[in-house]
Design an enzyme around this catalytic site. Structure first.
Site, short mmCIF file in Angstrom:
data_model
loop_
_atom_site.label_atom_id
_atom_site.label_comp_id
_atom_site.label_asym_id
_atom_site.label_seq_id
_atom_site.Cartn_x
_atom_site.Cartn_y
_atom_site.Cartn_z
CD1 TRP A 30 -1.09 2.42 2.11
CD2 TRP A 30 -2.86 1.71 0.95
NE1 TRP A 30 -2.00 3.46 2.07
CE2 TRP A 30 -3.09 3.04 1.37
CE3 TRP A 30 -3.84 1.04 0.20
CZ2 TRP A 30 -4.27 3.73 1.07
CZ3 TRP A 30 -5.01 1.73 -0.09
CH2 TRP A 30 -5.22 3.05 0.33
CG ASN A 32 -1.94 7.01 2.08
OD1 ASN A 32 -1.54 6.04 2.68
ND2 ASN A 32 -2.28 8.12 2.69
CG ASP A 33 -1.35 11.39 1.80
OD1 ASP A 33 -2.22 10.79 1.16
OD2 ASP A 33 -1.57 11.95 2.89
CD1 TRP A 57 -3.83 4.51 4.92
CD2 TRP A 57 -4.93 3.77 6.71
NE1 TRP A 57 -3.55 5.35 5.96
CE2 TRP A 57 -4.21 4.92 7.08
CE3 TRP A 57 -5.68 3.11 7.69
CZ2 TRP A 57 -4.22 5.45 8.37
CZ3 TRP A 57 -5.70 3.62 8.99
CH2 TRP A 57 -4.98 4.78 9.31
CG PHE A 95 -1.27 9.77 9.98
CD1 PHE A 95 -1.06 8.40 10.07
CD2 PHE A 95 -2.58 10.23 10.12
CE1 PHE A 95 -2.11 7.51 10.28
CE2 PHE A 95 -3.64 9.36 10.32
CZ PHE A 95 -3.41 8.00 10.41
CE1 TYR A 110 7.83 11.45 13.21
CE2 TYR A 110 5.72 10.33 13.41
CZ TYR A 110 7.01 10.56 13.86
OH TYR A 110 7.46 9.90 14.98
NE ARG A 156 -5.48 13.54 8.72
CZ ARG A 156 -6.71 13.44 9.20
NH1 ARG A 156 -6.93 13.43 10.50
NH2 ARG A 156 -7.74 13.34 8.38
CD1 TRP A 291 -8.51 10.04 1.48
CD2 TRP A 291 -8.17 7.97 2.20
NE1 TRP A 291 -7.21 9.96 1.92
CE2 TRP A 291 -6.98 8.69 2.36
CE3 TRP A 291 -8.19 6.61 2.58
CZ2 TRP A 291 -5.82 8.13 2.90
CZ3 TRP A 291 -7.04 6.05 3.11
CH2 TRP A 291 -5.87 6.80 3.27
C1 FRU Z 1 -4.49 12.11 3.30
C2 FRU Z 1 -4.33 11.49 4.68
C3 FRU Z 1 -3.62 12.43 5.62
C4 FRU Z 1 -3.00 11.49 6.61
C5 FRU Z 1 -2.64 10.30 5.76
C6 FRU Z 1 -2.75 8.99 6.48
O1 FRU Z 1 -4.64 11.22 2.27
O2 FRU Z 1 -5.60 11.12 5.18
O3 FRU Z 1 -4.43 13.42 6.19
O4 FRU Z 1 -1.89 12.03 7.25
O5 FRU Z 1 -3.51 10.33 4.66
O6 FRU Z 1 -2.22 7.97 5.73
#
Ligand code: FRU
Length: 487
Positions: A30, A32-33, A57, A95, A110, A156, A291
């Site tokens: 996985w 993501n950002d 996730w 995160f 972070y 965050r 999401w």
């Molecule tokens: C955005 C998010 C952030 C968070 C991260 C968690 O896609 O939801 O706000 O830090 O992904 O993986």
């Protein structure tokens, strides 16, 4: 954990039908950002939200890769692992955040996320590296323990930057709104030394207009303006990559908005983060997915069966036009991946499909140049990854001035249409389309509009074509070619 994963290797499996070849993906599992993007000691560093244990996730780590050109990446060991009492949680972890350099040292920021008595706790933490490979979490973490007043849980994604002889940090958040739901905020903090932070102000407040939570904020100067970006949750018009152009008074901590816009109109462009390339250009990279709270997002697509999930957009250079319009266009390095195979000029198209042939039917680019005056019908359809009438279709409607990406009849995984306006000052228009197995990026007039969409075609979906629903149209120039793999 995804039950189908049997083994996580560090080697990219490249034989899957959906694995992109010139968009970044994690070696496996996985992603993501994008996080911590920075040019440090002659290398571009890309960190990313990573769950090395599966294609779902969870337990966020910071994956890491380095590059000389922002395109060809070399995998590095995981930079941050959730291993401290303040970040070690299967539904939390390390995160999103950012990186800055100070006196030859790399600082990562972070959001450490845990759950305590059923409530999410997010604090801002720091990790330090001398070489850009090994990271030590600061022993006095967190550097920001408590959120500003009114925040319930969401606090965050720190983005740190230097301005006005000080360090600043923007953090995304949500306060309890008047209707009891969340109301998005971007908070500003300041510091002299990166270790001690003072709350300054809220630089962006949704007030029921822009979403319930602002994820992944970013703030940077461009010409004499300040640009603020974020990914709102539950924006009333589904703007998932919002930008504001405005002016900033750092003394007072106030941000004056002059224009609000959308960085990308597709289904799959989220959490963009910016950095400066080695020549001082502002470049953005985003996560190409979404999401489950987004109405069109279903299980992040089927790629878990190939042992990976999540890709990143091409790096896009940002420019600001005089009228505060932002343009986002692939960095010039991307040209080195493009292998031109054909150029056709003054092509007459009609109701019958005009096929564009490329060597690699899953991994290519198409560039169109046209003059609206030469379009008798004013409608053009471009089909990708097609098999007969099954195809992803980009509809260009020059009467309504609307571009629509249509995936109603294309794959087994996600239906829907997404559109944006394409009005232009001139009659000449250009469209650049990048296709990479399961990623499609469309740019109009050098980045006046961007549209990023994930698609999941079957092996036999190989056709690329253009037609008009009736009458004829002359296209000034159709260029196409293959794209080199970055691996
Ligand atoms: C955005 C998010 C952030 C968070 C991260 C968690 O896609 O939801 O706000 O830090 O992904 O993986």
């Amino acid at each position: 954990m995804d039950g189908k994963i049997t083994k996580i290797t560090n080697k990219r499996r490249t034989d899957g039908k959906w694995r992109p070849q010139y968009h970044f993906t994690a070696p496996a599992a996985w992603l993501n950002d994008p996080n911590g993007l920075i040019y440090f000691k002659e290398w571009y560093h890309l960190f990313y939200q990573y769950n090395p244990y599966g294609c779902e996730w969870g337990a966020m780590h910071w994956g890491h890769a380095v590059s000389k050109d922002m395109l060809h990446w070399k995998d590095m060991p995981v930079a941050l692992t959730p291993d401290q009492s303040y970040d070690n949680h299967s539904e939390g972890g390390c995160f999103s955040g950012s990186a800055v350099e100070k006196e030859g040292v790399l600082y990562l920021f972070y959001s450490a996320t845990v759950k305590e008595s059923g409530k999410v706790k997010q604090t801002q933490c720091m990790a330090i590296s001398m070489d850009g490979i090994h990271f030590m979490k600061y022993e006095k973490n967190p550097v920001i323990e408590n959120p500003p007043e009114g925040v319930f849980e969401d606090f965050r994604d720190p983005k740190v930057f230097w301005a006005n002889d000080k360090w600043y940090m923007v953090i995304g958040g949500s306060v309890v709104g008047t209707n009891g739901g969340g109301d998005g905020r971007i908070f500003l903090y300041e510091s002299e030394n990166l270790y001690e932070w003072r709350y300054k102000s809220a630089v962006l407040e949704s007030r029921g207009q822009m979403g319930t939570m602002f994820e992944c904020p970013d703030m940077f100067a461009m010409n004499d303006k300040w640009i603020l970006t974020c990914s709102p949750m539950n924006h009333p018009r589904f703007n998932k990559a919002l930008y504001c152009v405005g002016t900033m008074d750092f003394q007072k901590g106030t941000y004056q908005i002059e224009k609000v816009g959308n960085l990308d109109y597709g289904f799959d462009y989220y959490a963009p983060q910016s950095f400066l390339d080695k020549n001082g250009n502002r470049v953005l990279i985003a996560w190409q997915n979404g999401w489950p709270w987004m109405p069109w997002c279903k299980n992040w697509g089927p790629t878990g069966v190939e042992n990976w999930r999540g890709s990143l957009s091409l790096p896009r250079q940002l420019t600001l036009k005089n009228d505060s319009q932002i343009l986002l266009y692939p960095v010039k390095e991307v040209v080195s991946l493009m292998k031109q195979e054909s150029v056709d000029k003054d092509v007459q198209i009609g109701e019958k499909k005009y096929y564009i042939n490329v060597t690699d039917s899953k991994c290519y680019y198409v560039k169109l140049k046209l003059n609206i005056k030469k379009l008798e019908s004013m409608f053009i359809e471009i089909g990708f990854l097609g098999n007969g009438e099954q195809a992803f279709v980009l509809n260009l409607d020059f009467i309504g001035k609307i571009m629509t990406f249509d995936k109603q009849n294309a794959d087994l995984y996600g239906r829907g249409k997404v559109n944006c306006s394409i009005s232009s000052d001139t009659e000449e228009m250009e469209f650049d389309i990048f296709v990479d197995h399961s990623c499609v990026e469309v740019y109009v007039n050098h980045g006046m509009r961007c549209m990023t969409v994930n698609v999941y075609p079957e092996e036999k979906q190989k056709e690329c074509w253009i037609r008009t629903p009736y009458k004829t149209a002359i296209i000034d120039r159709i260029e196409s070619g293959s794209m080199h793999s970055i691996w």
